[in-house]
Scaffold this active site. Structure first.
Site, mmCIF file in Angstrom:
data_model
loop_
_atom_site.group_PDB
_atom_site.id
_atom_site.type_symbol
_atom_site.label_atom_id
_atom_site.label_comp_id
_atom_site.label_asym_id
_atom_site.label_seq_id
_atom_site.Cartn_x
_atom_site.Cartn_y
_atom_site.Cartn_z
ATOM 1 N N GLU A 267 -12.164 0.169 -10.066
ATOM 2 C CA GLU A 267 -11.972 -1.491 -11.773
ATOM 3 C C GLU A 267 -12.564 -1.218 -12.346
ATOM 4 O OE1 GLU A 267 -11.319 -1.582 -8.414
ATOM 5 O OE2 GLU A 267 -9.152 -2.546 -7.906
ATOM 6 N N GLU B 231 0.909 -1.331 0.207
ATOM 7 C CA GLU B 231 -0.085 -0.265 -0.357
ATOM 8 C C GLU B 231 0.523 1.166 -0.388
ATOM 9 O OE1 GLU B 231 -2.976 -0.084 -0.421
ATOM 10 O OE2 GLU B 231 -3.814 -1.887 0.221
ATOM 11 N N GLU C 108 -18.201 -6.661 -3.249
ATOM 12 C CA GLU C 108 -17.407 -7.073 -3.333
ATOM 13 C C GLU C 108 -16.845 -8.751 -3.951
ATOM 14 O OE1 GLU C 108 -14.783 -4.914 -3.702
ATOM 15 O OE2 GLU C 108 -13.837 -5.281 -1.057
ATOM 16 N N ASP D 76 -4.452 -9.635 -8.746
ATOM 17 C CA ASP D 76 -4.600 -8.823 -9.765
ATOM 18 C C ASP D 76 -3.645 -8.234 -10.193
ATOM 19 O OD1 ASP D 76 -4.653 -7.828 -6.746
ATOM 20 O OD2 ASP D 76 -6.367 -6.577 -7.585
HETATM 21 C C1 DMJ Z 1 -6.805 0.074 -4.778
HETATM 22 O O1 DMJ Z 1 -5.450 0.660 -3.924
HETATM 23 C C2 DMJ Z 1 -5.559 -0.573 -5.915
HETATM 24 O O2 DMJ Z 1 -6.050 -0.434 -7.118
HETATM 25 C C3 DMJ Z 1 -5.569 -1.929 -6.019
HETATM 26 O O3 DMJ Z 1 -4.758 -2.822 -7.133
HETATM 27 C C4 DMJ Z 1 -6.266 -3.314 -5.616
HETATM 28 N N1 DMJ Z 1 -7.861 -2.144 -4.404
HETATM 29 C C5 DMJ Z 1 -7.400 -0.789 -4.923
HETATM 30 C C6 DMJ Z 1 -8.730 -0.599 -5.390
HETATM 31 O O4 DMJ Z 1 -9.693 -1.243 -5.433
#
Ligand code: DMJ
Length: 624
Positions: free
Chosen positions: A376, A122, A355, A262
């Site tokens: 997304e 993060e 989710e 992902d």
């Molecule tokens: C963001 O922090 C980024 O896109 C990450 O890759 C996935 N989670 C969140 C958004 O959903």
């Protein structure tokens, strides 16, 4: 046998699910026209300021806003996270005043010498990425947002922050610990289990930092982490969700394109695009092929056991929704269109995506009812609109805006939705709402209006980090060995050589010149016209690697990537026979989304045109 029957039942359910959504959502609203697109773009701008000002007035300098109670909270490291994450959106919106004052404030006040244990992932994607993208904008005349008084303060901060994260990489596998203390390094009680996305989504930010500071260590540790993960892939070329960074054992063997994995896929392709490093491309090709073979149940994706490919979770999870956007970037638009249609049908059903949505029971997955303002699906919508200019993606954008305005807007910003069936609001606003969700929405409508923005009409080609941060393909970042002049078509005299000379040198010299520290990185072309030593054959001629044909597992070793005349990202509206945007008064776009390859791809473009034409009507599922 039993598993075959189970799979058959599952397949029937999936197809019923898909067709029922098509029927459920057959109402045809009038398509978004240019005037409305402009209004929507302005509305999205207003959304940004409602949330940004709400944060600045009520939460700053804490990390994130509590938009219902109009308070702040520290959620990551306690360093004005939302402001850092918002910087390049401010620049994109052309807000020189707020961009300048924010950069100046951070330059004076931000510090990382703090006793805080933070997530490496993060912190990298939100903080390091935010600082780097803002630095690249603030320090460069060509962006139109250069800050005269700026003196690399954000770059210095970015380097300091990243050095503080380096202790996390000191593991036998090279895969980093999930968390690190910014003052004391890794705590001896720190968990040794991390996610694949956590360990494998660092290469862009770390690589850019290396190229800006000329210190290869950052790029190297991030690449080692990817190698550490990929070396432990299964025989099916799948990776699991969680791994022990000391033993290298998978502690969670569910493979998928969503939760916990992902952006591992995303950064393989993007690291190749940004750095031209073909090792990333080879890994991406293998990983992508396997994902499409074992995880793709057209148009959905499931989670399977990484060793056996047995389905473990027939669930759409909202993090999967970035995938169609990635496919556009990879030039695989057809399945992207189908999958986007399917994912968007879930949004239409609830007004948001939960989710988790169970594809077998056709209902929200137990315990996964929330919508935390994720970007997304909007991100993929932007990419698909950019690729096809099909107005249905603008219509989808209008739906996103309506849902957010009516369901998520709250007194000081936008609220998470705790339950997509009840539309109940929760007092939290993740920083990615301003870094990504609003950014992609604004870009979507701006494309339909005039595309006069830094990304779509700027001095460089840009890619987005997984947090939506803008990373430009500047010569310093993408062509460090060549040092060719940009856009001008001239290389410095000592690096421009007749083609024959270059070929002879290459054949006499297996080892590439190591004068530049990133000797494993290969630059990309399409940005320069001159021939430079160090470019690969494919790059010199504007060719690119594409996925080999699907082969049986036994043949995989022979399925080497092949060079063809297609570009992995050459997508223009020439492929749209009907050119709906022109009929409806939209300006046409004749430029590729990203100029990675040069000419010689007309054949392939024509081929893709046929595919899209033949499926366009069928694809208009949710608007018919
Ligand atoms: C963001 O922090 C980024 O896109 C990450 O890759 C996935 N989670 C969140 C958004 O959903």
């Amino acid at each position: 046998m039993e598993s075959n029957i189970r799979w058959l039942v599952f397949a029937i359910l999936i197809s019923l699910t898909f067709s029922s959504f098509v029927l459920d959502h057959g109402t045809l609203a009038e398509s978004v026209k240019p005037d409305e697109a402009k209004q929507l773009r302005d509305e999205v701008r207003g959304m940004f300021y409602h949330a940004f000002d709400g944060y600045m007035n009520n939460a700053f300098p804490l990390d994130e806003l509590r938009p219902l109670s109009c308070q702040g909270e520290d959620t990551l490291g306690g360093y004005a996270l939302t402001l850092i994450d918002s910087l390049d959106t401010l620049a994109l919106l052309g807000d020189r005043e707020r961009f300048t004052s924010s950069v100046e404030w951070l330059g004076k006040n931000l510090q990382f010498n703090i006793n805080k244990t933070v997530s490496v992932f993060e912190t990298t994607i939100r903080v390091l990425g935010g600082l780097l993208s803002a630095h690249l904008i603030a320090s460069d005349y060509a962006t139109g947002m250069r800050i005269p008084s700026y003196n690399n303060e954000l770059l210095v901060l970015a380097e300091d922050l990243t050095r503080r994260m380096l202790p996390a990489f000191d593991t036998p596998t090279g895969i980093p610990f999930g968390s690190v203390n910014l003052m004391y390094g890794v705590d001896k009680h720190e968990s040794k289990i991390t996610s694949t996305a956590g360990g494998g989504t660092l290469s862009l930010e770390f690589g850019v930092l290396s190229r800006l500071t000329n210190d290869p260590v950052f790029e190297q540790v991030a690449k080692n982490a990817v190698r550490g993960l990929w070396a432990r892939r299964s025989n099916l070329d799948l990776v699991g969700a969680h791994i022990n960074v000391f033993t290298g054992e998978w502690t969670q063997k569910d493979a998928g394109i969503g939760t916990s994995i992902d952006s591992f896929y995303e950064y393989l392709l993007k690291a190749y695009i940004l750095f031209g490093d073909e090792e990333y491309l080879y890994i991406f090709q293998e990983a992508y092929r396997s994902a499409m073979q074992y995880l793709h149940k057209d148009p959905w994706y499931v989670e399977v056991n990484m060793d056996s490919a047995a389905i473990v979770w027939p669930v759409f999870n909202s993090l999967q929704a970035f995938w169609p956007g990635l496919q556009v970037l990879a030039g695989d638009v057809d399945p992207a269109i189908r999958t986007h249609t399917a994912f968007f049908s879930v949004w239409k059903r609830y007004g948001f995506t939960p989710e988790g949505f169970n594809l077998a029971t056709l209902s929200v997955q137990y315990g996964q009812k929330s919508y935390p303002l994720r970007p997304e699906l909007i991100e993929s919508t932007y990419w698909l609109y950019k690729a096809t200019r099909d107005p249905r993606y603008l219509d989808a954008g209008r739906d996103f805006v309506a849902s957010l305005q009516y369901g998520a807007k709250c007194p000081c910003g936008y609220c998470h939705i705790t339950d997509v069936e009840l539309h109940k609001q929760e007092d939290h606003m993740e920083s990615f709402f301003l870094a990504e969700t609003v950014k992609y929405l604004w870009l979507l409508f701006d494309l339909a209006v005039d595309s006069d923005n830094l990304v779509d009409n700027g001095p460089y080609k840009y890619i987005f980090s997984t947090e939506g941060h803008l990373l430009p393909l500047t010569p310093q970042i993408s062509l460090p060995r060549e040092r060719c002049s940009y856009f001008g078509g001239y290389c410095p005299s000592n690096s421009t050589k007749p083609e024959q000379e270059v070929l002879e040198e290459e054949s006499n010299n297996d080892e590439r010149s190591n004068s530049y520290p990133y000797h494993e990185s290969f630059p990309i072309t399409g940005l320069i016209k001159g021939l430079c030593p160090g470019l690969t054959h494919a790059q010199k001629y504007g060719l690119s690697y594409v996925l080999p044909e699907k082969t049986d597992r036994e043949d995989v070793d022979e399925a080497k990537p092949v060079v063809t005349s297609s570009s992995i990202v050459l997508i223009t509206d020439q492929r749209m026979e009907k050119k709906p945007q022109e009929e409806e008064g939209f300006t046409s776009q004749s430029e590729p989304i990203m100029t990675i390859s040069g000419g010689s791809s007309n054949d392939q473009t024509g081929q893709e045109l046929t595919l899209l034409e033949s499926e366009t009507d069928d694809q208009r599922l949710y608007s018919s």
